[in-house]
Write a protein that holds these residues in place. Structure first.
Motif, PDB file in Angstrom:
ATOM      1  N   PRO A 130      39.830  40.043  29.328  1.00  0.00           N
ATOM      2  CA  PRO A 130      39.221  38.706  29.364  1.00  0.00           C
ATOM      3  C   PRO A 130      40.138  37.708  30.069  1.00  0.00           C
ATOM      4  O   PRO A 130      41.316  37.581  29.717  1.00  0.00           O
ATOM      5  CB  PRO A 130      39.060  38.348  27.887  1.00  0.00           C
ATOM      6  N   VAL A 131      39.616  37.022  31.053  1.00  0.00           N
ATOM      7  CA  VAL A 131      40.388  36.064  31.847  1.00  0.00           C
ATOM      8  C   VAL A 131      39.530  34.834  32.117  1.00  0.00           C
ATOM      9  O   VAL A 131      38.336  34.958  32.418  1.00  0.00           O
ATOM     10  CB  VAL A 131      40.839  36.681  33.194  1.00  0.00           C
ATOM     11  N   THR A 132      40.128  33.657  32.017  1.00  0.00           N
ATOM     12  CA  THR A 132      39.459  32.422  32.426  1.00  0.00           C
ATOM     13  C   THR A 132      40.356  31.670  33.401  1.00  0.00           C
ATOM     14  O   THR A 132      41.514  31.394  33.092  1.00  0.00           O
ATOM     15  CB  THR A 132      39.148  31.519  31.225  1.00  0.00           C
ATOM     16  N   LEU A 133      39.829  31.372  34.562  1.00  0.00           N
ATOM     17  CA  LEU A 133      40.522  30.558  35.551  1.00  0.00           C
ATOM     18  C   LEU A 133      40.134  29.103  35.305  1.00  0.00           C
ATOM     19  O   LEU A 133      38.970  28.725  35.445  1.00  0.00           O
ATOM     20  CB  LEU A 133      40.128  30.995  36.960  1.00  0.00           C
ATOM     21  N   VAL A 134      41.106  28.303  34.904  1.00  0.00           N
ATOM     22  CA  VAL A 134      40.865  26.900  34.561  1.00  0.00           C
ATOM     23  C   VAL A 134      41.155  26.034  35.787  1.00  0.00           C
ATOM     24  O   VAL A 134      42.289  25.992  36.274  1.00  0.00           O
ATOM     25  CB  VAL A 134      41.752  26.461  33.376  1.00  0.00           C
ATOM     26  N   ILE A 135      40.129  25.352  36.282  1.00  0.00           N
ATOM     27  CA  ILE A 135      40.275  24.470  37.439  1.00  0.00           C
ATOM     28  C   ILE A 135      40.481  23.053  36.923  1.00  0.00           C
ATOM     29  O   ILE A 135      39.534  22.378  36.502  1.00  0.00           O
ATOM     30  CB  ILE A 135      39.037  24.535  38.345  1.00  0.00           C
ATOM     31  N   GLU A 145      24.544  27.008  44.247  1.00  0.00           N
ATOM     32  CA  GLU A 145      23.860  28.296  44.273  1.00  0.00           C
ATOM     33  C   GLU A 145      24.803  29.501  44.229  1.00  0.00           C
ATOM     34  O   GLU A 145      24.354  30.620  43.955  1.00  0.00           O
ATOM     35  CB  GLU A 145      23.016  28.405  45.544  1.00  0.00           C
ATOM     36  N   ASP A 146      26.101  29.307  44.487  1.00  0.00           N
ATOM     37  CA  ASP A 146      26.991  30.457  44.677  1.00  0.00           C
ATOM     38  C   ASP A 146      27.865  30.760  43.465  1.00  0.00           C
ATOM     39  O   ASP A 146      28.982  31.268  43.607  1.00  0.00           O
ATOM     40  CB  ASP A 146      27.866  30.261  45.918  1.00  0.00           C
ATOM     41  N   TRP A 147      27.371  30.455  42.259  1.00  0.00           N
ATOM     42  CA  TRP A 147      28.048  30.903  41.045  1.00  0.00           C
ATOM     43  C   TRP A 147      27.297  32.102  40.482  1.00  0.00           C
ATOM     44  O   TRP A 147      26.078  32.188  40.585  1.00  0.00           O
ATOM     45  CB  TRP A 147      28.084  29.796  39.987  1.00  0.00           C
ATOM     46  N   CYS A 148      28.025  33.020  39.863  1.00  0.00           N
ATOM     47  CA  CYS A 148      27.374  34.132  39.163  1.00  0.00           C
ATOM     48  C   CYS A 148      26.743  33.603  37.866  1.00  0.00           C
ATOM     49  O   CYS A 148      27.170  32.579  37.328  1.00  0.00           O
ATOM     50  CB  CYS A 148      28.394  35.210  38.806  1.00  0.00           C
ATOM     51  N   ASP A 149      25.757  34.290  37.362  1.00  0.00           N
ATOM     52  CA  ASP A 149      25.128  33.906  36.098  1.00  0.00           C
ATOM     53  C   ASP A 149      26.153  33.935  34.969  1.00  0.00           C
ATOM     54  O   ASP A 149      26.845  34.933  34.765  1.00  0.00           O
ATOM     55  CB  ASP A 149      23.984  34.862  35.764  1.00  0.00           C
ATOM     56  N   GLY A 150      26.260  32.812  34.261  1.00  0.00           N
ATOM     57  CA  GLY A 150      27.178  32.738  33.127  1.00  0.00           C
ATOM     58  C   GLY A 150      28.638  32.676  33.493  1.00  0.00           C
ATOM     59  O   GLY A 150      29.501  32.784  32.616  1.00  0.00           O
ATOM     60  N   GLN A 151      28.948  32.464  34.770  1.00  0.00           N
ATOM     61  CA  GLN A 151      30.350  32.468  35.212  1.00  0.00           C
ATOM     62  C   GLN A 151      31.124  31.265  34.698  1.00  0.00           C
ATOM     63  O   GLN A 151      32.309  31.372  34.373  1.00  0.00           O
ATOM     64  CB  GLN A 151      30.410  32.507  36.743  1.00  0.00           C
ATOM     65  N   ILE A 152      30.495  30.103  34.631  1.00  0.00           N
ATOM     66  CA  ILE A 152      31.185  28.881  34.231  1.00  0.00           C
ATOM     67  C   ILE A 152      31.158  28.737  32.716  1.00  0.00           C
ATOM     68  O   ILE A 152      30.084  28.749  32.094  1.00  0.00           O
ATOM     69  CB  ILE A 152      30.543  27.649  34.892  1.00  0.00           C
ATOM     70  N   ASP A 153      32.311  28.617  32.118  1.00  0.00           N
ATOM     71  CA  ASP A 153      32.419  28.420  30.674  1.00  0.00           C
ATOM     72  C   ASP A 153      32.168  26.940  30.377  1.00  0.00           C
ATOM     73  O   ASP A 153      33.087  26.117  30.420  1.00  0.00           O
ATOM     74  CB  ASP A 153      33.809  28.847  30.193  1.00  0.00           C
ATOM     75  N   GLY A 183      35.331  27.113  44.484  1.00  0.00           N
ATOM     76  CA  GLY A 183      34.623  28.058  45.341  1.00  0.00           C
ATOM     77  C   GLY A 183      35.556  28.977  46.089  1.00  0.00           C
ATOM     78  O   GLY A 183      35.305  30.178  46.215  1.00  0.00           O
ATOM     79  N   ILE A 184      36.657  28.442  46.610  1.00  0.00           N
ATOM     80  CA  ILE A 184      37.655  29.271  47.294  1.00  0.00           C
ATOM     81  C   ILE A 184      38.195  30.322  46.335  1.00  0.00           C
ATOM     82  O   ILE A 184      38.375  31.486  46.686  1.00  0.00           O
ATOM     83  CB  ILE A 184      38.804  28.401  47.840  1.00  0.00           C
ATOM     84  N   ALA A 185      38.447  29.907  45.096  1.00  0.00           N
ATOM     85  CA  ALA A 185      39.056  30.805  44.117  1.00  0.00           C
ATOM     86  C   ALA A 185      38.103  31.862  43.618  1.00  0.00           C
ATOM     87  O   ALA A 185      38.489  33.034  43.480  1.00  0.00           O
ATOM     88  CB  ALA A 185      39.588  30.000  42.927  1.00  0.00           C
ATOM     89  N   ALA A 186      36.856  31.501  43.353  1.00  0.00           N
ATOM     90  CA  ALA A 186      36.031  32.402  42.537  1.00  0.00           C
ATOM     91  C   ALA A 186      34.542  32.374  42.836  1.00  0.00           C
ATOM     92  O   ALA A 186      33.744  32.723  41.974  1.00  0.00           O
ATOM     93  CB  ALA A 186      36.246  32.066  41.068  1.00  0.00           C
ATOM     94  N   ALA A 187      34.133  32.003  44.043  1.00  0.00           N
ATOM     95  CA  ALA A 187      32.699  32.046  44.353  1.00  0.00           C
ATOM     96  C   ALA A 187      32.160  33.446  44.090  1.00  0.00           C
ATOM     97  O   ALA A 187      32.843  34.446  44.303  1.00  0.00           O
ATOM     98  CB  ALA A 187      32.464  31.665  45.811  1.00  0.00           C
ATOM     99  N   ASN A 203      35.485  34.450  35.576  1.00  0.00           N
ATOM    100  CA  ASN A 203      35.071  33.314  34.750  1.00  0.00           C
ATOM    101  C   ASN A 203      35.929  32.080  35.030  1.00  0.00           C
ATOM    102  O   ASN A 203      37.153  32.187  35.169  1.00  0.00           O
ATOM    103  CB  ASN A 203      35.174  33.666  33.270  1.00  0.00           C
ATOM    104  N   ILE A 204      35.291  30.913  35.069  1.00  0.00           N
ATOM    105  CA  ILE A 204      36.022  29.670  35.327  1.00  0.00           C
ATOM    106  C   ILE A 204      35.617  28.607  34.316  1.00  0.00           C
ATOM    107  O   ILE A 204      34.552  28.667  33.709  1.00  0.00           O
ATOM    108  CB  ILE A 204      35.792  29.141  36.763  1.00  0.00           C
ATOM    109  N   ALA A 205      36.507  27.632  34.148  1.00  0.00           N
ATOM    110  CA  ALA A 205      36.226  26.459  33.331  1.00  0.00           C
ATOM    111  C   ALA A 205      36.691  25.230  34.096  1.00  0.00           C
ATOM    112  O   ALA A 205      37.659  25.291  34.862  1.00  0.00           O
ATOM    113  CB  ALA A 205      36.935  26.543  31.977  1.00  0.00           C
ATOM    114  N   SER A 206      36.005  24.117  33.893  1.00  0.00           N
ATOM    115  CA  SER A 206      36.330  22.876  34.592  1.00  0.00           C
ATOM    116  C   SER A 206      36.997  21.887  33.642  1.00  0.00           C
ATOM    117  O   SER A 206      36.417  21.507  32.621  1.00  0.00           O
ATOM    118  CB  SER A 206      35.053  22.261  35.173  1.00  0.00           C
TER     119      SER A 206
END
Length: 438
Positions: A130-135, A145-153, A183-187, A203-206
């Motif tokens: 399990p990994v979350t990239l925190v932006i 449109e270019d996020w995967c389903d459920g990608q954003i926490d 987008g550069i990191a994880a589109a 997975n990413i979080a803002s």
């Protein structure tokens, strides 16, 4: 550590100004041979570096003259993202053949995406780390449109703009900086839409800390200090998850309290921050903060099509062990903040703000897809497979610094994790090896 005082107390990010850092780079000069380091029985993926022709070439069973399928610059990548071939930071790889022979093509024959796709076929989701990239930035346009389903926490995402009393959502972006960085990191990659990324939809979080000011973005220290405490608390609660914190902003003074806060972060947080941009367009051997703190990995910017060259504006450090360069000038692609269907993507992005997510996205993906390897081992491999940057596009640098080499890193990690059964080729075919000894 250089603790010189900076005059600015606010972190400022513009299209040409922003930053990055990484989590466990080992000391330079450590020699590794991953062909002898593998201690696992190979399973699942037998030929992760290409087709049968490439496998024969790796094993010394096929000469160049017999290899009719080899086409220099041709990538059998599986992704159908329409902009991939224009993303030179993803499909261009420097080589290690000094003579410029056909071996140069061999290093480029199989792309990062090809290997990653084979890994994803082999490693079930439930077995990945399990990994979350925190932006930590200006927010993220979650409707793109270019996020995967459920990608954003969305639950973890939060706004910290108390200093300006701005009750804006972390899933919106008034500036566009954070959306481009994310987008550069994880589109989402391989979805037939837009761009690809080294993070491939991790997975990413803002975490929103940047607000508009004079056409740019600005960060107040009280806001990102509070946000850092929030990430700290979250990581201590969710100890089974790795958190990679991307901080694409700079311009702060050294502060002992902040240094202590970074040092006290739990081990499951990796901090990656931008090295900083010189407005005079000359490379500078110094780091802005937060990239200058010991606990933080600083990232400079390398020319996208020539990874052995530092961008003219990029700060760098020959003294800090936790420094690396990543593609960051002239030709980066990111997501456009405006999601009206007409201009959903941006190209030509430049700055250490945008080199940062290349490194952070790649490292996050490696943490996720190589659960049998420790974070320290993954970072060591990134460093071992890095390329030396010995010059700048304007001016000179004091001595070579490392730059990430994504294809070489993923090849080395695939072997080291035991997902590949590749025999060591003869010495004359050394450029085919899936590792680099530095």
């Amino acid at each position: 550590m250089n603790k010189e005082k900076k005059s600015s107390f606010l972190g400022i990010a513009t299209t040409g100004a922003a930053l990055i850092a990484l989590s466990y780079f080992a000391k330079p000069g450590v020699e590794r041979s991953y062909s002898t380091a593998v201690q696992y029985d190979p399973v699942g993926i037998v030929i992760p570096f290409g087709d049968d022709t490439f496998s024969k070439r790796m094993n010394g069973l096929l000469t160049y003259s017999e290899d009719q399928e080899l086409t220099c610059g041709s990538y059998p990548d599986d992704t159908n993202d329409p902009y991939l071939q224009e993303q030179k930071s993803l499909v261009q790889e420097a080589t290690f053949d000094e003579n410029g022979t056909t071996a140069e093509c061999a290093d480029q024959y199989v792309g990062y995406d090809y290997i990653a796709h084979r890994l994803e076929e082999h490693i079930p989701q439930e077995e990945r780390r399990p990994v979350t990239l925190v932006i930590m930035d200006s927010g993220i346009n979650a409707e793109h449109e270019d996020w995967c389903d459920g990608q954003i926490d969305k639950e973890l995402s939060k706004t910290f703009l108390d200093s300006v009393h701005n009750e804006t959502s972390p899933l919106t972006d008034e500036i566009g900086h954070g959306t481009a960085v994310a987008g550069i990191a994880a589109a989402c990659t391989g979805n037939g839409v837009g761009i690809a990324s080294l993070g491939r939809g991790v997975n990413i979080a803002s975490i929103k800390v940047m607000f508009p000011y004079g056409g740019d973005g600005i960060v107040n220290p009280s806001d990102w200090k509070e946000a850092l405490a929030y990430v700290d608390k979250t990581a201590r609660t969710d100890t089974g998850r790795q958190f990679v914190l991307n901080m694409s902003f700079s311009g702060f003074s050294y502060n002992q309290e902040m240094a202590d806060i970074f040092e006290a972060l739990p081990e499951n947080i990796t901090v990656i921050a931008g090295a900083g941009n010189n407005p005079y367009n000359m490379p500078t051997n110094s780091l802005d903060y937060p990239a200058g703190y010991d606990r933080v990995y600083a990232v400079g910017a390398a020319v996208d099509e020539a990874s052995d060259t530092l961008c003219a504006f990029s700060h760098y450090s020959t003294a800090k062990e936790r420094f690396v360069a990543a593609p960051g000038c002239f030709d980066l692609w990111g997501l456009n903040n405006m999601n009206d269907g007409n201009f959903p993507y941006r190209d030509g992005l430049s700055g250490t703000s945008f080199s940062t997510p290349n490194a952070a996205g790649m490292y996050s993906y490696f943490l996720h897809i190589f659960p049998v390897l420790s974070p320290a081992d993954i970072m060591q491999t990134i460093y071992d497979t890095s390329l030396p940057v010995g010059q700048a596009s304007q001016g000179t640098i004091d001595k070579p610094v490392p730059a990430i080499a994504p294809l070489q890193a993923i090849r080395a990690l695939t072997v080291k994790a035991g997902y590949a059964d590749i025999l060591v080729p003869s010495e004359e075919n050394r450029s085919f090896l899936p590792y680099l000894s530095r």
